[in-house]
Design a protein around this motif. Sequence first.
Motif, PDB file in Angstrom:
ATOM      1  N   SER A  48       0.404   0.817  22.653  1.00  0.00           N
ATOM      2  CA  SER A  48       0.640   0.310  21.289  1.00  0.00           C
ATOM      3  C   SER A  48       2.078  -0.173  21.110  1.00  0.00           C
ATOM      4  O   SER A  48       2.359  -0.996  20.243  1.00  0.00           O
ATOM      5  N   GLY A  49       3.006   0.409  21.919  1.00  0.00           N
ATOM      6  CA  GLY A  49       4.422   0.046  21.784  1.00  0.00           C
ATOM      7  C   GLY A  49       5.078   0.683  20.569  1.00  0.00           C
ATOM      8  O   GLY A  49       6.254   0.439  20.279  1.00  0.00           O
ATOM      9  N   LEU A  50       4.346   1.515  19.854  1.00  0.00           N
ATOM     10  CA  LEU A  50       4.880   2.111  18.606  1.00  0.00           C
ATOM     11  C   LEU A  50       5.566   3.448  18.884  1.00  0.00           C
ATOM     12  O   LEU A  50       5.258   4.126  19.854  1.00  0.00           O
ATOM     13  N   PRO A  51       6.496   3.833  17.979  1.00  0.00           N
ATOM     14  CA  PRO A  51       7.020   5.197  18.049  1.00  0.00           C
ATOM     15  C   PRO A  51       5.916   6.190  17.730  1.00  0.00           C
ATOM     16  O   PRO A  51       4.940   5.850  17.036  1.00  0.00           O
ATOM     17  N   VAL A  52       6.086   7.407  18.227  1.00  0.00           N
ATOM     18  CA  VAL A  52       5.068   8.444  18.071  1.00  0.00           C
ATOM     19  C   VAL A  52       5.706   9.746  17.592  1.00  0.00           C
ATOM     20  O   VAL A  52       6.739  10.159  18.119  1.00  0.00           O
ATOM     21  N   CYS A  53       5.099  10.359  16.585  1.00  0.00           N
ATOM     22  CA  CYS A  53       5.511  11.714  16.195  1.00  0.00           C
ATOM     23  C   CYS A  53       4.604  12.697  16.920  1.00  0.00           C
ATOM     24  O   CYS A  53       3.380  12.637  16.781  1.00  0.00           O
ATOM     25  N   LEU A  54       5.237  13.584  17.704  1.00  0.00           N
ATOM     26  CA  LEU A  54       4.507  14.630  18.432  1.00  0.00           C
ATOM     27  C   LEU A  54       4.638  15.923  17.639  1.00  0.00           C
ATOM     28  O   LEU A  54       5.743  16.402  17.402  1.00  0.00           O
ATOM     29  N   MET A  55       3.527  16.490  17.203  1.00  0.00           N
ATOM     30  CA  MET A  55       3.565  17.685  16.377  1.00  0.00           C
ATOM     31  C   MET A  55       2.942  18.871  17.111  1.00  0.00           C
ATOM     32  O   MET A  55       1.998  18.691  17.901  1.00  0.00           O
ATOM     33  N   HIS A  56       3.465  20.078  16.814  1.00  0.00           N
ATOM     34  CA  HIS A  56       2.884  21.283  17.419  1.00  0.00           C
ATOM     35  C   HIS A  56       1.765  21.831  16.542  1.00  0.00           C
ATOM     36  O   HIS A  56       1.925  21.967  15.326  1.00  0.00           O
ATOM     37  N   MET A  57       0.665  22.166  17.175  1.00  0.00           N
ATOM     38  CA  MET A  57      -0.455  22.849  16.506  1.00  0.00           C
ATOM     39  C   MET A  57      -0.964  23.910  17.474  1.00  0.00           C
ATOM     40  O   MET A  57      -1.114  23.635  18.672  1.00  0.00           O
ATOM     41  N   GLN A  58      -1.190  25.119  16.977  1.00  0.00           N
ATOM     42  CA  GLN A  58      -1.814  26.146  17.826  1.00  0.00           C
ATOM     43  C   GLN A  58      -3.300  26.146  17.497  1.00  0.00           C
ATOM     44  O   GLN A  58      -3.679  26.352  16.338  1.00  0.00           O
ATOM     45  N   GLY A  59      -4.163  25.875  18.489  1.00  0.00           N
ATOM     46  CA  GLY A  59      -5.598  25.784  18.258  1.00  0.00           C
ATOM     47  C   GLY A  59      -5.974  24.432  17.681  1.00  0.00           C
ATOM     48  O   GLY A  59      -5.276  23.437  17.874  1.00  0.00           O
TER      49      GLY A  59
END
Length: 277
Positions: free
Chosen positions: A132-143
């Motif tokens: 996509s070439g876009l910036p990405v927000c990586l978020m933490h999730m447990q489960g």
Amino acid sequence: MIMDFGGRALDMGRCHVMGILNVTPDSFSDGGRFNRPDIALMHAREMVAQGAAFVDVGGESTRPGAAPVSLQVELDRVCPVVELIARELDVVVSVDTSTPEVMIETAKLGAGLINDVRALGRDGAVEAAVASGLPVCLMHMQGQPTDMQDRPQYQSVMREVSAFLMDRVRVVEAAGLPAEKILLDPGFGFGKTLEHNLQLLAVLDRLKVLGYPLFVGASRKSMLGQITGRDVNERLPAGLAVATIAALKGASILRVHDVWETVDAVKVVSAMEGVGQ
Ligand SMILES: Nc1nc2[nH]c(SCCc3ccc(S(N)(=O)=O)cc3)nc2c(=O)[nH]1
């Protein structure tokens, strides 16, 4: 640090407000009032007028207990809204999705940020995000949303959240996503008890040292209700307190329902930080 969001450059050294635009029927706080593209556009326009630099369009509810939606349902909900807003408004359109096809399609329609609560964990998501070439927000999730609040547990929540996010950074950078297109998010309310959420808020600056812009989303969440006893639509003061704390600790994007109120709180922090000694 200037980041390019699909052609719109924003300074991640400043704190920006992202308005929430839920296009799901069961959104946990606004009950799916914005399902139709024209109504969604009206809401987005209002949030931009109130000072939102981003609007976040999500077609799959990820609140506790929410079940995944089909690809076609998610595409049908998200694509018309992304296309309309990207065409009509001067704002960065963020897409709250974990689905590779939705990432690719919405990038073509003018989206400027991929906001994935599953940190590109689904099959094909890393490749789609890179393509996509876009910036990405990586978020933490447990489960997963269906079970994440059943029994959240950590030895050390910040250490484990940081380790997870740094591992995801390593994976996505190795796949070709440049470091300057990555944002990180501890994931308030995603597999955390109140204590875990508060511990993450207290040491949010430790996440900042990883060197990536921080994204924070606590607006109207149950942690605020647990602290204040307020119902979901009475949590604005508590939400502004979290926004202020996060801004002071260096957050670059705050994802909120109440835009102008949060913009004003951030202005106070910025004014203080900007004054000469
Ligand atoms: N990057 C990023 N994206 C997000 N998208 C959402 S949707 C909110 C889902 C939800 C609702 C309510 C609770 S609860 N039980 O804590 O009240 C948890 C999760 N949130 C976030 C967030 O934070 N970051």
